[in-house]
Design a protein around this motif. Sequence first.
Motif, short mmCIF file in Angstrom:
data_model
loop_
_atom_site.label_atom_id
_atom_site.label_comp_id
_atom_site.label_asym_id
_atom_site.label_seq_id
_atom_site.Cartn_x
_atom_site.Cartn_y
_atom_site.Cartn_z
N ARG A 1 0.83 -1.20 0.00
CA ARG A 1 0.00 0.00 0.00
C ARG A 1 0.87 1.26 0.00
NH1 ARG A 1 -1.93 -0.62 4.53
NH2 ARG A 1 -0.79 0.97 5.64
N ILE A 2 1.93 1.26 0.82
CA ILE A 2 2.80 2.43 0.93
C ILE A 2 3.48 2.74 -0.40
CG2 ILE A 2 4.89 3.34 2.03
CD1 ILE A 2 4.08 1.70 4.52
N ALA A 3 3.93 1.69 -1.10
CA ALA A 3 4.65 1.88 -2.36
C ALA A 3 3.72 2.25 -3.51
CB ALA A 3 5.43 0.61 -2.72
N GLY A 4 2.42 2.14 -3.31
CA GLY A 4 1.47 2.59 -4.33
C GLY A 4 1.09 1.54 -5.35
N PHE A 5 1.34 0.25 -5.05
CA PHE A 5 0.88 -0.78 -5.98
C PHE A 5 0.15 -1.89 -5.23
CE2 PHE A 5 4.63 -2.90 -4.48
CZ PHE A 5 5.70 -2.05 -4.68
N PRO A 6 -0.94 -1.55 -4.55
CA PRO A 6 -1.66 -2.58 -3.79
C PRO A 6 -2.33 -3.64 -4.65
CG PRO A 6 -2.90 -0.53 -3.85
CD PRO A 6 -1.56 -0.23 -4.44
N ARG A 7 -2.55 -3.36 -5.95
CA ARG A 7 -3.24 -4.33 -6.81
C ARG A 7 -2.45 -4.62 -8.08
NH1 ARG A 7 -6.78 -7.01 -4.13
NH2 ARG A 7 -8.00 -7.42 -6.02
N ARG A 8 -1.16 -4.41 -8.09
CA ARG A 8 -0.35 -4.61 -9.29
C ARG A 8 -0.08 -6.10 -9.49
NH1 ARG A 8 3.20 -0.86 -11.37
NH2 ARG A 8 1.85 0.68 -10.38
N GLU A 9 -0.50 -6.61 -10.64
CA GLU A 9 -0.43 -8.05 -10.88
C GLU A 9 1.01 -8.55 -10.97
OE1 GLU A 9 -1.90 -10.47 -14.62
OE2 GLU A 9 -3.59 -9.93 -13.32
N THR A 10 1.88 -7.79 -11.63
CA THR A 10 3.28 -8.23 -11.76
C THR A 10 3.97 -8.26 -10.40
OG1 THR A 10 3.90 -5.94 -12.28
CG2 THR A 10 3.55 -7.44 -14.13
#
Length: 400
Positions: free
Chosen positions: A38-47
Amino acid sequence: MINEMNRIDESGTWHDAIAGFTEVSASSTTATRPNIFRIAGFPRRETVSSNVLAYFFDPDEDHGLKDMMIKALLRTIHKEDMDVSDVSVSTEVSTDKNNRIDILLDLPELSIVIENKVDSGLYNDLADYHCWAKEHSGNEAIVVVLHPFPFDNFALADHPSAQGLVVEQDLFDVLYDDLFRNALGMLGEYSLDANPRAVDLLQQFIDNYSPERKQKKMDNTSTDITQFVSQANGIEQQLVNVRKSFEKYTEAVHSKLHTVHEDLISRWEEESPVNGKSVTLADNWEWPKRYKPFYNQYYAQSFKLENPGSGDMGRVITCEFFFNIEFNDGYVSSDPEYGSFNTIWYKAYWGGLGTNQKPEVRITKPYHQILDAKLEGSNEDIKNAVEEAIERTLKTCWNI
């Protein structure tokens, strides 16, 4: 009635308003843990999800969980008897048709193709994945479609891309939570040899991608709102006044103790806090760095005894002082059960910034002690009380 409430700010009225509140159940007060996804900004990034899964599927990686995750997957698809003595893990593998396999697990007797779907629909050529994996491994191959939620509008067996594949034979539909449930069920037997940071990363990954955990948090959130609205009905303005007054208090205390902290640092940089001994200031800090109302602020100094043969960081003592609000910095926590908002707390432990801070290194007994000064006192009185406590601690522990 509203105008009358707006004029209410007496402490007695605040007491009556707050006294009507009951303790919130533990299930709905669980703190939100920091989560790197969540902090890094990719809570739903598939890769990102695929790369993390591949890391935990690989027994040779440095997580120390060995074959736990791959066994959890095999248990989920009822293939526990598969040999996992030699496992190869690859990501983004291209087939002859230039289709890309998210994760490929090559076992001695079986190749497992994982199509990882986080948010997008299923449009991949699963039959091509299966054919390519089988030809290039020389083993039997299966395809696992891993995803958080059940697919809408179709069954996997009827999907055009699954032609020639048989569900529960060489095609498997696996939900994230089914995999997570099996992994967590096995974590106890693997965790003793595991890297604690990797275990925490796995927990963060599950927190971020588990629909069950997200739903539970949503249910708790609704419960919290309902409970507060019910108990605050009719005393809204009193509670707002309490909050504003408390914020002013915390801001004032922060400013005062910050000044005390900086004055002491300047003094100790010029002379030892224990006269006649080579005690030097090793570290100093405040936590949290970013001040927020209702968060505690503590101030810490680490001291090192400069004495031949005194050892390394084991000869470092850290002393902290803080005011009466709950905090938890990830190493040590404070939840004082007594004291008042005029109380200054003090504690000391072996170690310093960047060293171990575990319960067994506590020095002060009880760990949290009330400093011999009040927040209402002068800055000089507080500085003197802090110095006396620190000098007493250093002389006792170093026998000087």
